[in-house]
Write an enzyme that holds these catalytic residues in place. Structure first.
Site, PDB file in Angstrom:
ATOM      1  NE  ARG A  46      40.177  43.519  33.118  1.00  0.00           N
ATOM      2  CZ  ARG A  46      40.985  42.778  32.366  1.00  0.00           C
ATOM      3  NH1 ARG A  46      41.135  43.038  31.111  1.00  0.00           N
ATOM      4  NH2 ARG A  46      41.640  41.750  32.886  1.00  0.00           N
ATOM      5  CB  THR A  47      40.823  46.901  39.442  1.00  0.00           C
ATOM      6  OG1 THR A  47      39.883  45.926  39.028  1.00  0.00           O
ATOM      7  CG2 THR A  47      40.238  47.695  40.589  1.00  0.00           C
ATOM      8  CE  LYS A  86      62.225  47.278  53.186  1.00  0.00           C
ATOM      9  NZ  LYS A  86      62.573  48.709  53.286  1.00  0.00           N
ATOM     10  NE  ARG A 102      42.158  43.863  42.957  1.00  0.00           N
ATOM     11  CZ  ARG A 102      41.779  43.505  41.735  1.00  0.00           C
ATOM     12  NH1 ARG A 102      42.569  42.748  40.994  1.00  0.00           N
ATOM     13  NH2 ARG A 102      40.613  43.884  41.248  1.00  0.00           N
ATOM     14  CG  HIS A 112      36.039  44.070  42.635  1.00  0.00           C
ATOM     15  ND1 HIS A 112      36.345  45.414  42.530  1.00  0.00           N
ATOM     16  CD2 HIS A 112      36.781  43.440  41.696  1.00  0.00           C
ATOM     17  CE1 HIS A 112      37.239  45.574  41.562  1.00  0.00           C
ATOM     18  NE2 HIS A 112      37.514  44.402  41.045  1.00  0.00           N
TER      19      HIS A 112
HETATM   20  C1  NCD Z   1      37.969  40.634  39.041  1.00  0.00           C
HETATM   21  C2  NCD Z   1      38.593  40.589  40.413  1.00  0.00           C
HETATM   22  O1  NCD Z   1      39.745  40.991  40.603  1.00  0.00           O
HETATM   23  O2  NCD Z   1      37.879  40.171  41.319  1.00  0.00           O
HETATM   24  N1  NCD Z   1      38.747  41.343  38.112  1.00  0.00           N
HETATM   25  C3  NCD Z   1      38.542  42.683  37.990  1.00  0.00           C
HETATM   26  O3  NCD Z   1      38.807  43.425  38.883  1.00  0.00           O
HETATM   27  N2  NCD Z   1      37.984  43.137  36.868  1.00  0.00           N
HETATM   28  C4  NCD Z   1      37.568  39.315  38.525  1.00  0.00           C
HETATM   29  C5  NCD Z   1      38.563  38.208  38.496  1.00  0.00           C
HETATM   30  O4  NCD Z   1      39.735  38.392  38.815  1.00  0.00           O
HETATM   31  O5  NCD Z   1      38.162  37.114  38.124  1.00  0.00           O
END
Ligand code: NCD
Length: 305
Positions: free
Chosen positions: A51-52, A80, A101, A129
């Protein structure tokens, strides 16, 4: 130039404006369809995501921009041995904005120090997040009509769950917020948030182990997955993973207007039978994630429509 590292990077007033903009985007998508013509978003994902990453990409595409990036460290020069700071210097030459991320807490912060484009923290280890929090706030405001005077149950992996950590930071700025922290003993909210945020700000909370005990008194329930990837050994994870399972029987204990949120992905913690309950809001929540990220991209690029 602005980055987004933590939900506190925006004041409450700025968050209101961002959510208003997301609302306008939802109502009039055509108006924004070319707002980012010629702009590029890079997604730098060193950790798995559905999703993100894809909602950032959908957001930029909906705005008329284009996208590039990598979805695992293995397919980038990180494998690398390249540092985050060298990678971001590179990306700064190619894109106008990026979302990162990383499994290490603070990596996006290192990136923004070496970046000449806005950096969005798309999740750093068990830390923060912020774009999920923007999504959560917009969802709560849209469903409940307010962000204040609410009792919010946070359930599951409160130790490693970065979505919960960011959400708490954001919500304590609103009046009349109470938390019920629902977790097994081993997955309690870390003391650096309990003491330094909740106690410090005098925000009322209680800690309970049984979900059934909390349910009758909640305005909102925020479920989370046990964060398998942050456990040191598999046995502990296996012992914890099915600690909470929200099902129709438990939903019968909850008020008629208690919405259920979940950042997703879900594993076993919400039974699929709950999906048909009108209080299940987690699929709506991910749709809001696109509107708020569109609003965020416009805001960080200082584009007015
Ligand atoms: C979350 C995350 O990556 O922290 N997912 C997300 O981005 N919607 C929650 C999770 O992974 O549990």
């Amino acid at each position: 130039m602005r980055h987004l590292m933590s939900p506190l990077d925006f004041s409450v007033e700025e968050l209101d404006r961002l959510m208003d903009l997301a609302g306008d985007i939802e109502a009039h998508p055509d108006k924004y369809a070319h707002a980012c013509d010629g702009k590029k978003l890079a997604t730098l994902f060193y950790e798995p995501s559905t999703r993100t990453r894809l909602s950032h990409e959908a957001a930029m595409l909906n705005l008329g921009g284009s996208i590039m990036g990598f979805s695992s460290a293995d397919s980038s020069s990180a494998s690398k041995g390249e540092s985050v700071s060298d990678t971001i210097r590179t990306i700064s030459c190619y894109a106008d904005i990026c979302a990162m991320r990383h499994p290490k807490e603070g990596a996006p912060m290192v990136a923004c120090r070496h970046s000449s484009i806005p950096v969005i923290n798309a999740g750093d280890g068990g830390h923060q997040h912020p774009t999920q929090t923007l999504t959560d706030l917009l969802t709560i405001r849209s469903l409940k009509g307010r962000l204040d005077h609410m009792t919010i149950g946070l359930c599951g992996d409160l130790k490693f769950g970065r979505t919960v950590h960011s959400l708490i930071h954001a919500l304590v700025r609103y009046e009349g917020i109470r938390f019920v922290l629902i977790s097994p003993e081993e997955l309690r909210l870390p003391s650096y948030i309990r003491e330094d945020v909740l106690d410090q700000k005098g925000v009322p909370y209680e800690e309970v182990v049984r979900l059934e005990d909390a349910l009758p008194n909640l305005d909102l329930l925020y479920m989370t997955r046990v964060q398998k990837e942050r456990f040191f050994n598999e046995e502990d994870y296996v012992r914890m993973k099915d600690f909470y399972i929200l099902d129709a029987k438990k939903m019968a204990l909850a008020p008629e207007d208690m919405y259920v949120l979940h950042p997703l992905p879900r594993v076993n913690e919400i039974s699929v039978e709950v999906d048909d309950d009108p209080r299940a809001a987690y699929f709506k929540q991910m749709q809001y994630g696109v509107y708020i990220r569109m609003a965020l991209i416009l805001t960080l690029l200082e584009i007015e429509v």
